[in-house]
Write an enzyme that holds these catalytic residues in place. Structure first.
Site, PDB file in Angstrom:
ATOM      1  N   HIS A 192       0.827  -1.203   0.000  1.00 26.85           N
ATOM      2  CA  HIS A 192       0.000   0.000   0.000  1.00 26.85           C
ATOM      3  C   HIS A 192       0.862   1.254   0.000  1.00 26.85           C
ATOM      4  O   HIS A 192       0.580   2.224  -0.709  1.00 26.85           O
ATOM      5  CB  HIS A 192      -0.936  -0.013   1.211  1.00 26.85           C
ATOM      6  CG  HIS A 192      -2.066   0.957   1.106  1.00 26.85           C
ATOM      7  ND1 HIS A 192      -2.108   2.126   1.818  1.00 26.85           N
ATOM      8  CD2 HIS A 192      -3.190   0.936   0.352  1.00 26.85           C
ATOM      9  CE1 HIS A 192      -3.220   2.782   1.523  1.00 26.85           C
ATOM     10  NE2 HIS A 192      -3.899   2.091   0.637  1.00 26.85           N
ATOM     11  N   HIS A 214      -4.424   6.825  -5.464  1.00 29.88           N
ATOM     12  CA  HIS A 214      -5.507   7.586  -4.849  1.00 29.88           C
ATOM     13  C   HIS A 214      -5.873   8.809  -5.692  1.00 29.88           C
ATOM     14  O   HIS A 214      -5.131   9.234  -6.549  1.00 29.88           O
ATOM     15  CB  HIS A 214      -5.122   8.033  -3.439  1.00 29.88           C
ATOM     16  CG  HIS A 214      -5.053   6.902  -2.471  1.00 29.88           C
ATOM     17  ND1 HIS A 214      -3.873   6.301  -2.117  1.00 29.88           N
ATOM     18  CD2 HIS A 214      -6.028   6.236  -1.805  1.00 29.88           C
ATOM     19  CE1 HIS A 214      -4.116   5.323  -1.255  1.00 29.88           C
ATOM     20  NE2 HIS A 214      -5.417   5.261  -1.057  1.00 29.88           N
ATOM     21  N   HIS A 223      -7.395  -1.613  -5.078  1.00 26.16           N
ATOM     22  CA  HIS A 223      -7.688  -2.217  -3.783  1.00 26.16           C
ATOM     23  C   HIS A 223      -8.424  -3.544  -3.936  1.00 26.16           C
ATOM     24  O   HIS A 223      -8.255  -4.447  -3.103  1.00 26.16           O
ATOM     25  CB  HIS A 223      -8.489  -1.242  -2.916  1.00 26.16           C
ATOM     26  CG  HIS A 223      -7.666  -0.116  -2.375  1.00 26.16           C
ATOM     27  ND1 HIS A 223      -7.580   1.116  -3.004  1.00 26.16           N
ATOM     28  CD2 HIS A 223      -6.860  -0.031  -1.283  1.00 26.16           C
ATOM     29  CE1 HIS A 223      -6.776   1.911  -2.305  1.00 26.16           C
ATOM     30  NE2 HIS A 223      -6.328   1.235  -1.256  1.00 26.16           N
ATOM     31  N   HIS A 344     -14.154   6.632   3.025  1.00 21.20           N
ATOM     32  CA  HIS A 344     -12.845   5.975   3.007  1.00 21.20           C
ATOM     33  C   HIS A 344     -11.812   6.744   3.825  1.00 21.20           C
ATOM     34  O   HIS A 344     -11.244   6.232   4.799  1.00 21.20           O
ATOM     35  CB  HIS A 344     -12.343   5.792   1.572  1.00 21.20           C
ATOM     36  CG  HIS A 344     -10.899   5.413   1.492  1.00 21.20           C
ATOM     37  ND1 HIS A 344      -9.916   6.320   1.142  1.00 21.20           N
ATOM     38  CD2 HIS A 344     -10.252   4.253   1.740  1.00 21.20           C
ATOM     39  CE1 HIS A 344      -8.735   5.727   1.177  1.00 21.20           C
ATOM     40  NE2 HIS A 344      -8.904   4.473   1.541  1.00 21.20           N
ATOM     41  N   HIS A 348     -10.398   6.058   7.824  1.00 19.47           N
ATOM     42  CA  HIS A 348      -8.951   5.930   8.062  1.00 19.47           C
ATOM     43  C   HIS A 348      -8.524   6.849   9.201  1.00 19.47           C
ATOM     44  O   HIS A 348      -7.809   6.443  10.127  1.00 19.47           O
ATOM     45  CB  HIS A 348      -8.175   6.295   6.796  1.00 19.47           C
ATOM     46  CG  HIS A 348      -7.843   5.135   5.918  1.00 19.47           C
ATOM     47  ND1 HIS A 348      -6.815   4.266   6.196  1.00 19.47           N
ATOM     48  CD2 HIS A 348      -8.399   4.694   4.756  1.00 19.47           C
ATOM     49  CE1 HIS A 348      -6.738   3.342   5.246  1.00 19.47           C
ATOM     50  NE2 HIS A 348      -7.692   3.576   4.362  1.00 19.47           N
ATOM     51  N   PHE A 365      -1.582   6.926   4.610  1.00 15.29           N
ATOM     52  CA  PHE A 365      -1.519   5.788   3.698  1.00 15.29           C
ATOM     53  C   PHE A 365      -0.248   4.960   3.807  1.00 15.29           C
ATOM     54  O   PHE A 365      -0.252   3.757   3.547  1.00 15.29           O
ATOM     55  CB  PHE A 365      -1.706   6.261   2.254  1.00 15.29           C
ATOM     56  CG  PHE A 365      -3.072   6.815   1.981  1.00 15.29           C
ATOM     57  CD1 PHE A 365      -4.193   6.253   2.566  1.00 15.29           C
ATOM     58  CD2 PHE A 365      -3.243   7.913   1.156  1.00 15.29           C
ATOM     59  CE1 PHE A 365      -5.457   6.759   2.330  1.00 15.29           C
ATOM     60  CE2 PHE A 365      -4.509   8.442   0.913  1.00 15.29           C
ATOM     61  CZ  PHE A 365      -5.608   7.855   1.505  1.00 15.29           C
ATOM     62  N   HIS A 378     -11.401  -1.977   3.740  1.00  7.59           N
ATOM     63  CA  HIS A 378     -11.388  -1.898   2.282  1.00  7.59           C
ATOM     64  C   HIS A 378     -12.255  -2.964   1.622  1.00  7.59           C
ATOM     65  O   HIS A 378     -12.719  -2.772   0.489  1.00  7.59           O
ATOM     66  CB  HIS A 378      -9.951  -1.955   1.761  1.00  7.59           C
ATOM     67  CG  HIS A 378      -9.326  -0.602   1.676  1.00  7.59           C
ATOM     68  ND1 HIS A 378      -9.533   0.245   0.616  1.00  7.59           N
ATOM     69  CD2 HIS A 378      -8.546   0.079   2.548  1.00  7.59           C
ATOM     70  CE1 HIS A 378      -8.896   1.386   0.823  1.00  7.59           C
ATOM     71  NE2 HIS A 378      -8.289   1.313   1.993  1.00  7.59           N
TER      72      HIS A 378
END
Length: 602
Positions: A192, A214, A223, A344, A348, A365, A378
Site C-alpha cells: 500500500h 488515490h 484495492h 474511506h 482511516h 496511507f 477496504h
C-alpha cells in the site's frame, strides 16, 4: 547529455517525412503517441541517456510537452491526403476512437524507488517489495470456473466464531513469516505504501512522474486486486482456499462501530496505534473531521446515513463515484471519487491514533495497511463498488476506456509468484470467485431535507446572502469560511436532460502541501452564520485528503453531483448558486483555483 552529432540522422529522417507530406495534411491524425514514444525511446536508449537528473534533449522535452497537451487517438495512416477519402488506403485506416488506445500507464515493477513520506513519518522510506532476480512475472489468468461455487464475503457482525478464528489465525501466520517473504504481513502492508506514496513511476518518457492510486480512477480496482491476493495468501496459510474475508459493514447500524474482535490485547487483530476513544461501542463518524465533541449515538447514525446517501446516490456518474481518469503523461491526483473522500479517508482518520504525528497507522496511507482492520475496511469499500453499479438501473464504470482497462498492477500470490494484473481482470467479482452477502442498506432511503421548509423562506434567505456578498477573486485562500456566487450555464432542464446528464459542481485548482491533512465541507445556498448539518440538503459533501508525502505540492479537483440537491431546494430556475467552503482540517493550507458548474454524461 546527447551530443549534437547524434541528432543528425533522426532530424534528417523527420525532414524527409515532412517533405513527403502534402501541405494540407491534418497532423493530429498522422502519428500515434505510441509510435512516437517508441521512436524516441529507442533513440533515447541508443544515446546512452543514463540519468533522470541529466538535462534531456530539446527533442524529448518538446515531445513530452506535446504529448501532455494532446489527446491524439488516431494512428499513422500513410503519406496521403487524409482530407480526400478517395486517397486513403482502407487497409491503413485507424481503429475507431472507441477501441483504439494509446495512453494507458504500464508500470515497471522491476524499478521501485524510495517513497515520498512526510518529514515526521514514523517509518522508513523503503516501501518496495522483494524484486525477483532475474526479474520475471506471470500474467493473471486464474479466473474462477463457472462451475465452481462462489465464496461469499460476509459482514463481521453476521459471521460465526469459526470465520473469525480463521481470520485471526491467518493474520498470525502472515505475521510469523520471515520479513523478506513477499507473503508476510510485513511485506503485504508495504504494498500500500509503494502504490500510494510514489515508489512506482510512469514509463518513458514520463519516468519522473510518480504513480499514486488515490484520487483517481485507479482507487477501486487497485484495492480490489490487493485484497484478492491478500485473501488467497491468508487462505493458503490456514489450509482453506475457499476462505472469504469478512467486511466491516460501517454503513449499517449493526456495523457502525469497530468490530469487537479487533480489541483483545492477545489477538493478532489487535493493533496498538489506534484512537483510544473510538473503541466499541463508540459509533463511527463517517464524516470525521478530528473533532471528538460528543454526538448522541442516534444522531450520529442519522448523520452517517446521510453521508452514505450523498456519496452513493448523488454520485450518479463514473467520474463522480470512481474518480477522474489518469493517463500516460498526467500528473497524479486528477480528481477524487465520492466514497474515496468519505467514508474511506474519514474512517482511516477515525481509526488512526490521536497521539502520533500523522494519525498513524490507519490515519495515513504509508502505514495504514499495518493495521489488520485496514483489510475489512477496504473489503466494505470493494462491496460498495459492486452496490453502486446496480443503483438506478445500473451505472456505467470505465469499462469502455482502454486506458483504464489496460493499466497494470503487480502482486505476489500464495506461492510467492509475482503476478501482473490489469484492471480489466478486476471488473467482475464473480470471475474472481466471490460475491458479497446482501445486507440492509437503510441509507438508500435517507433523503436529506432542507433546514428551511418553505421555498419562499429559502428564496428570501438566498437573496439576503447575495446582497451581502462582494465579488470573489480567484485564486482563493481557504483560511476561513468562504462563499462564492457561481453562475449556472443551464437552467430549467427537461426530465430527459436530467436523466442523461448530471449537473456537477466543480472545485478546481485545489492546491496544498502533500504533507498536510485536509478537509473542507461544501454547502449550497447556505447561511454562513448557521450552516447545515450533513443530514440536511444544503450540505452537499466534503473534500478529504490524508498525509501523502514531503515537500510536494498536490494540485487536484473535486466534483459533486448536485442535480438532486437543486431539485430538493427547488432552485432549478435560478441563474446562480451560492457555494460555501468550510475548512475543517488544514485551515489556511489550501488554495482554490476556481469554482464552476459542468454537466457529465450518466
Amino acid at each position: 547529455m546527447t551530443s549534437p552529432s547524434k541528432l543528425v540522422l533522426p532530424l534528417l529522417f523527420a525532414l524527409i517525412i515532412l517533405l513527403l507530406i502534402p501541405l494540407n495534411t491534418n497532423f493530429s491524425n498522422f502519428f500515434t503517441i505510441e509510435t512516437l514514444s517508441n521512436f524516441f525511446a529507442s533513440f533515447h536508449e541508443k544515446s546512452n541517456h543514463q540519468s533522470n537528473n541529466k538535462q534531456e534533449s530539446n527533442i524529448v522535452q518538446s515531445f513530452k510537452l506535446s504529448l501532455k497537451r494532446s489527446n491524439w487517438r488516431y494512428p499513422f495512416i500513410g503519406f496521403k491526403n487524409i482530407e480526400d477519402p478517395a486517397s486513403i488506403n482502407p487497409l491503413l485506416l485507424p481503429e475507431p476512437p472507441s477501441t483504439f488506445h494509446n495512453r494507458s500507464i504500464s508500470l515497471n515493477a522491476s524499478k521501485c524507488f524510495l517513497a515520498s513520506l512526510p518529514h515526521d513519518a514514523i517509518t522508513h522510506t523503503n516501501c518496495c517489495p522483494p524484486i525477483p532476480s532475474p526479474f520475471k512475472f506471470k500474467d493473471f489468468k486464474d479466473f474462477a470456473s463457472s462451475n465452481s461455487p462462489l465464496k461469499v464475503r460476509k459482514p463481521f457482525h453476521l459471521v460465526g466464531e469459526e470465520v473469525i478464528a480463521k481470520f485471526e489465525k491467518g493474520i498470525a501466520l502472515m505475521k510469523a513469516l520471515p520479513k523478506d517473504d513477499p507473503r508476510s504481513f510485513y511485506q503485504q502492508s508495504k504494498i500500500h505504501c509503494a502504490y500510494c506514496n510514489g515508489a512506482y513511476h510512469q514509463q518513458y518518457p514520463f519516468e519522473n512522474l510518480k504513480v499514486d492510486i488515490h484520487r483517481s480512477w485507479l482507487f477501486f480496482p487497485f484495492h480490489r486486486m490487493y485484497l484478492y491476493f491478500f485473501e488467497r495468501i491468508l487462505g493458503n496459510l490456514i489450509g482453506d482456499p475457499n476462505y472469504a474475508l469478512p467486511f466491516w459493514n460501517w454503513d449499517s447500524i449493526e456495523g457502525m462501530q469497530m468490530p469487537k474482535y479487533f480489541t483483545p490485547l492477545n489477538s493478532s487483530l489487535y493493533h496498538k496505534l489506534r484512537h483510544y476513544n473510538h473503541m466499541p461501542p463508540h459509533v463511527v463518524d463517517l464524516n470525521y473531521n478530528l473533532n471528538d465533541s460528543f454526538v448522541p449515538p442516534l444522531k450520529q447514525i442519522s448523520l452517517n446515513h446521510a453521508t452514505m446517501y450523498k456519496q452513493m446516490v448523488l454520485a450518479s456518474t463514473k467520474e463522480l463515484f470512481m474518480g477522474s481518469p489518469l493517463r500516460l503523461g498526467d500528473e497524479s491526483h486528477p480528481g477524487i471519487g465520492s466514497v474515496e473522500s468519505a467514508p474511506h479517508n474519514t474512517v482511516h482518520k477515525w481509526v488512526g491514533a490521536s497521539d502520533t504525528p500523522n494519525n498513524e497507522d490507519m490515519g495515513t496511507f504509508y502505514t495504514a495497511a499495518r493495521d489488520p482492520i485496514f483489510y475489512p475496511h477496504h473489503t466494505n469499500l470493494d462491496r460498495l463498488w459492486a452496490v453502486w453499479k446496480n443503483l438506478e438501473q445500473g451505472r456505467k464504470d470505465y469499462s469502455d476506456d482502454l486506458d483504464w482497462l489496460d493499466f497494470n498492477f503487480f502482486f505476489y500470490d500464495e506461492n510467492a509468484n509475482l503476478v501482473r494484473v490489469k484492471i480489466r481482470d478486476s471488473i467482475d467479482t464473480k470471475k474472481l470467485g466471490y460475491v458479497y452477502q446482501d445486507v440492509n442498506m437503510p441509507w438508500l432511503n435517507f433523503k436529506p431535507t432542507s433546514k428551511i421548509k418553505s421555498k419562499k423562506l429559502r428564496e428570501a434567505n438566498k437573496a439576503k446572502i447575495l446582497m451581502s456578498k462582494e465579488k470573489t477573486f480567484f485564486p482563493l485562500a481557504l483560511d476561513s469560511i468562504k462563499s462564492v456566487i457561481v453562475k449556472r450555464p443551464k437552467k430549467l432542464r427537461s426530465k430527459v436532460e436530467k436523466e442523461q446528464e448530471e449537473e456537477v459542481l466543480v472545485i478546481e485548482g485545489i492546491e496544498f502541501g502533500s504533507d498536510k491533512s485536509i478537509k473542507f465541507d461544501v454547502h449550497v445556498n447556505d447561511d454562513e452564520d448557521e450552516l447545515s448539518d450533513p443530514d440536511q440538503t444544503e450540505f452537499v459533501g466534503s473534500f478529504v485528503s490524508l498525509h501523502h508525502g514531503h515537500n510536494g505540492k498536490i494540485s487536484t479537483k473535486f466534483k459533486l453531483g448536485i442535480s438532486k440537491v437543486l431539485e430538493n431546494l427547488e432552485v432549478d430556475e435560478d441563474d446562480d448558486l451560492v457555494v460555501t467552503l468550510v475548512p475543517k482540517i488544514g485551515k489556511g493550507e489550501v488554495i482554490i483555483g476556481n469554482i464552476m458548474i459542468e454537466f457529465l454524461q450518466k
